[in-house]
Design a protein around this motif. Sequence first.
Motif, PDB file in Angstrom:
ATOM      1  N   THR A 128       1.229  -1.579  -0.042  1.00  0.00           N
ATOM      2  CA  THR A 128      -0.459  -0.204   0.163  1.00  0.00           C
ATOM      3  C   THR A 128       0.193   1.087   0.015  1.00  0.00           C
ATOM      4  O   THR A 128       0.201   2.402  -0.843  1.00  0.00           O
ATOM      5  CB  THR A 128      -0.979  -0.152   1.084  1.00  0.00           C
ATOM      6  N   ALA A 129       2.163   1.160   0.706  1.00  0.00           N
ATOM      7  CA  ALA A 129       2.309   2.507   0.928  1.00  0.00           C
ATOM      8  C   ALA A 129       3.207   2.718  -0.598  1.00  0.00           C
ATOM      9  O   ALA A 129       3.777   4.229  -1.350  1.00  0.00           O
ATOM     10  CB  ALA A 129       3.537   2.128   2.197  1.00  0.00           C
ATOM     11  N   VAL A 130       4.074   2.098  -1.419  1.00  0.00           N
ATOM     12  CA  VAL A 130       4.711   2.225  -2.163  1.00  0.00           C
ATOM     13  C   VAL A 130       3.061   2.019  -3.505  1.00  0.00           C
ATOM     14  O   VAL A 130       3.569   3.439  -4.664  1.00  0.00           O
ATOM     15  CB  VAL A 130       4.985   1.174  -3.205  1.00  0.00           C
ATOM     16  N   THR A 131       2.279   1.256  -3.593  1.00  0.00           N
ATOM     17  CA  THR A 131       1.526   2.018  -4.740  1.00  0.00           C
ATOM     18  C   THR A 131       0.610   2.881  -4.869  1.00  0.00           C
ATOM     19  O   THR A 131      -0.065   3.684  -5.411  1.00  0.00           O
ATOM     20  CB  THR A 131       0.078   0.737  -5.130  1.00  0.00           C
ATOM     21  N   LEU A 321      15.491  -2.990  -2.039  1.00  0.00           N
ATOM     22  CA  LEU A 321      14.519  -4.420  -2.600  1.00  0.00           C
ATOM     23  C   LEU A 321      13.230  -4.348  -2.480  1.00  0.00           C
ATOM     24  O   LEU A 321      12.644  -5.083  -3.519  1.00  0.00           O
ATOM     25  CB  LEU A 321      15.225  -5.144  -0.993  1.00  0.00           C
ATOM     26  N   VAL A 322      12.593  -3.438  -1.733  1.00  0.00           N
ATOM     27  CA  VAL A 322      10.892  -3.743  -1.587  1.00  0.00           C
ATOM     28  C   VAL A 322      10.499  -2.719  -2.728  1.00  0.00           C
ATOM     29  O   VAL A 322       9.720  -3.370  -3.097  1.00  0.00           O
ATOM     30  CB  VAL A 322      10.411  -2.912  -0.242  1.00  0.00           C
ATOM     31  N   GLN A 327       8.028  -2.721  -8.639  1.00  0.00           N
ATOM     32  CA  GLN A 327       8.217  -2.531  -9.946  1.00  0.00           C
ATOM     33  C   GLN A 327       8.113  -3.546 -10.525  1.00  0.00           C
ATOM     34  O   GLN A 327       7.425  -3.875 -11.820  1.00  0.00           O
ATOM     35  CB  GLN A 327       9.355  -1.417  -9.493  1.00  0.00           C
ATOM     36  N   ARG A 328       8.552  -5.071  -9.921  1.00  0.00           N
ATOM     37  CA  ARG A 328       8.423  -5.900 -11.121  1.00  0.00           C
ATOM     38  C   ARG A 328       6.666  -6.461 -10.124  1.00  0.00           C
ATOM     39  O   ARG A 328       6.459  -7.504 -11.292  1.00  0.00           O
ATOM     40  CB  ARG A 328       9.240  -6.973 -10.472  1.00  0.00           C
ATOM     41  N   ALA A 329       5.915  -6.355  -9.272  1.00  0.00           N
ATOM     42  CA  ALA A 329       4.966  -7.074  -8.956  1.00  0.00           C
ATOM     43  C   ALA A 329       3.653  -7.405  -9.925  1.00  0.00           C
ATOM     44  O   ALA A 329       2.911  -7.513 -10.072  1.00  0.00           O
ATOM     45  CB  ALA A 329       4.658  -7.240  -7.687  1.00  0.00           C
ATOM     46  N   ILE A 386      18.142  -5.857 -11.530  1.00  0.00           N
ATOM     47  CA  ILE A 386      16.921  -4.976 -11.074  1.00  0.00           C
ATOM     48  C   ILE A 386      17.312  -3.586 -12.628  1.00  0.00           C
ATOM     49  O   ILE A 386      18.143  -3.755 -12.828  1.00  0.00           O
ATOM     50  CB  ILE A 386      17.831  -3.395 -10.419  1.00  0.00           C
ATOM     51  N   ARG A 387      16.174  -3.012 -12.639  1.00  0.00           N
ATOM     52  CA  ARG A 387      15.944  -1.920 -13.689  1.00  0.00           C
ATOM     53  C   ARG A 387      17.526  -0.580 -13.834  1.00  0.00           C
ATOM     54  O   ARG A 387      17.887  -1.106 -12.832  1.00  0.00           O
ATOM     55  CB  ARG A 387      14.910  -1.741 -14.279  1.00  0.00           C
ATOM     56  N   ARG A 388      17.641  -0.266 -14.795  1.00  0.00           N
ATOM     57  CA  ARG A 388      19.168   0.285 -15.313  1.00  0.00           C
ATOM     58  C   ARG A 388      18.087   1.376 -14.602  1.00  0.00           C
ATOM     59  O   ARG A 388      18.731   1.818 -14.493  1.00  0.00           O
ATOM     60  CB  ARG A 388      18.694   0.483 -16.661  1.00  0.00           C
ATOM     61  N   THR A 389      16.467   1.540 -15.189  1.00  0.00           N
ATOM     62  CA  THR A 389      15.695   2.775 -14.489  1.00  0.00           C
ATOM     63  C   THR A 389      15.031   2.662 -14.301  1.00  0.00           C
ATOM     64  O   THR A 389      14.092   1.546 -13.936  1.00  0.00           O
ATOM     65  CB  THR A 389      16.411   3.751 -16.060  1.00  0.00           C
TER      66      THR A 389
END
Length: 390
Positions: A128-131, A321-322, A327-329, A386-389
């Motif tokens: 929830t914090a991230v989204t 990491l979280v 970002q991948r989820a 991990i993505r470059r950007t």
Amino acid sequence: MSYYRIRIQPNLVQHAEIAALLAAVLLVGSNAFVLSPILTDVAEGLETAPFRIAWAISSFGAATAVSALTLAGLVDRMPAGRVLGGAALVLAFAQVASGISPNWVWLCLSQAVAGGAVGVLLPGTYATAVTTAPPGRAAARLGLVLTGWALSLVLAVPLAAVVAEQFGWRMVYALLAGLSGLVGLGLMACLRNVRSAPVAPIPLWRALRLPGVVPLLLVMFTYMTAFYGSFAFFGEGLRTAFELSVQGIGLFVLAYGLGFGLAGLGLGILSPAITRGYVLLVLLGIAASYAGWAVALAAPQAALLAAMIWGVLNQLGLNALVVSLNQRAAAARGAVMGLNSAVSYSAVFAGPMIMGPVFAGAGFAAVSGLAAALVVIGAVISRNVIRRTP
């Protein structure tokens, strides 16, 4: 999991959301850490051996892992306030049950219920914090929320010892239950306008097949195994090196907590982009901090500084990491954060088990050296996922 708000909210309401989510992490940390300083008091109160009371911690960890694997996806399908608030209220019930325990079996079962609640509350809070963060502010919001871990170390653990000494250990759980109830109601109120976008349930096997998720979970496992394995022997290592009392060790734990908390506040201001280079740099910094304990144990002042630096870097590492996992989820953030919690609590068992023989044979410097190696392995894995950007 994706969220939308029913209406555009003013800054005050957004600040209330952050405060409620931070309080949720504070609850989790408090319940996880509070039993250790009062272990002997609880054992005497229940007329049993301390090792049986320690089984309550294991019950909590195991139940958290199972719950995170099976129930964390609820936050992908139901309103965030209802899920997180409900989990906090269940935690309050478990803490009441812990406080009235007539024997150690009851306490273990009560802490298992607490773990079931935390398996929903913690991953749901992270997701929830991230989204709900504004674009480009995910790391900043998560950094503030993760400060709850530092507060639990700096405030909850010392206060638990004082309350137990003055009023008995049962009062500790009574106060925690009251706080959990208030936070539960606060989560329901502050997140009442946050709704999950309609999505089909995401099974775990599908979440595991998302690109990059499994390697990132492996990075998290090496990272958490290094931390929990080192932290388990941190106090004893310092006691051996400097002949400290329990209160003296507490000063070093406080330094760690302050470093972790201050880094969270810094992230709230700076909000760095979580790129491949950033994650690699942070993980290598953490590995260097572990390796540096071989030198830091030479003097108390150096060890105090090393503890604070360790806290700063661990905040940066956990945050990165979280955010990377989120970002991948895609639409499976609840499920992925549940997997993350299960992996993290598996490391609670793996870390001390791996590091125990190392500590017995070669001391804390060897433990921290092995931890450095584990984090380097994680850094190598992260370089490819991990993505470059951002």
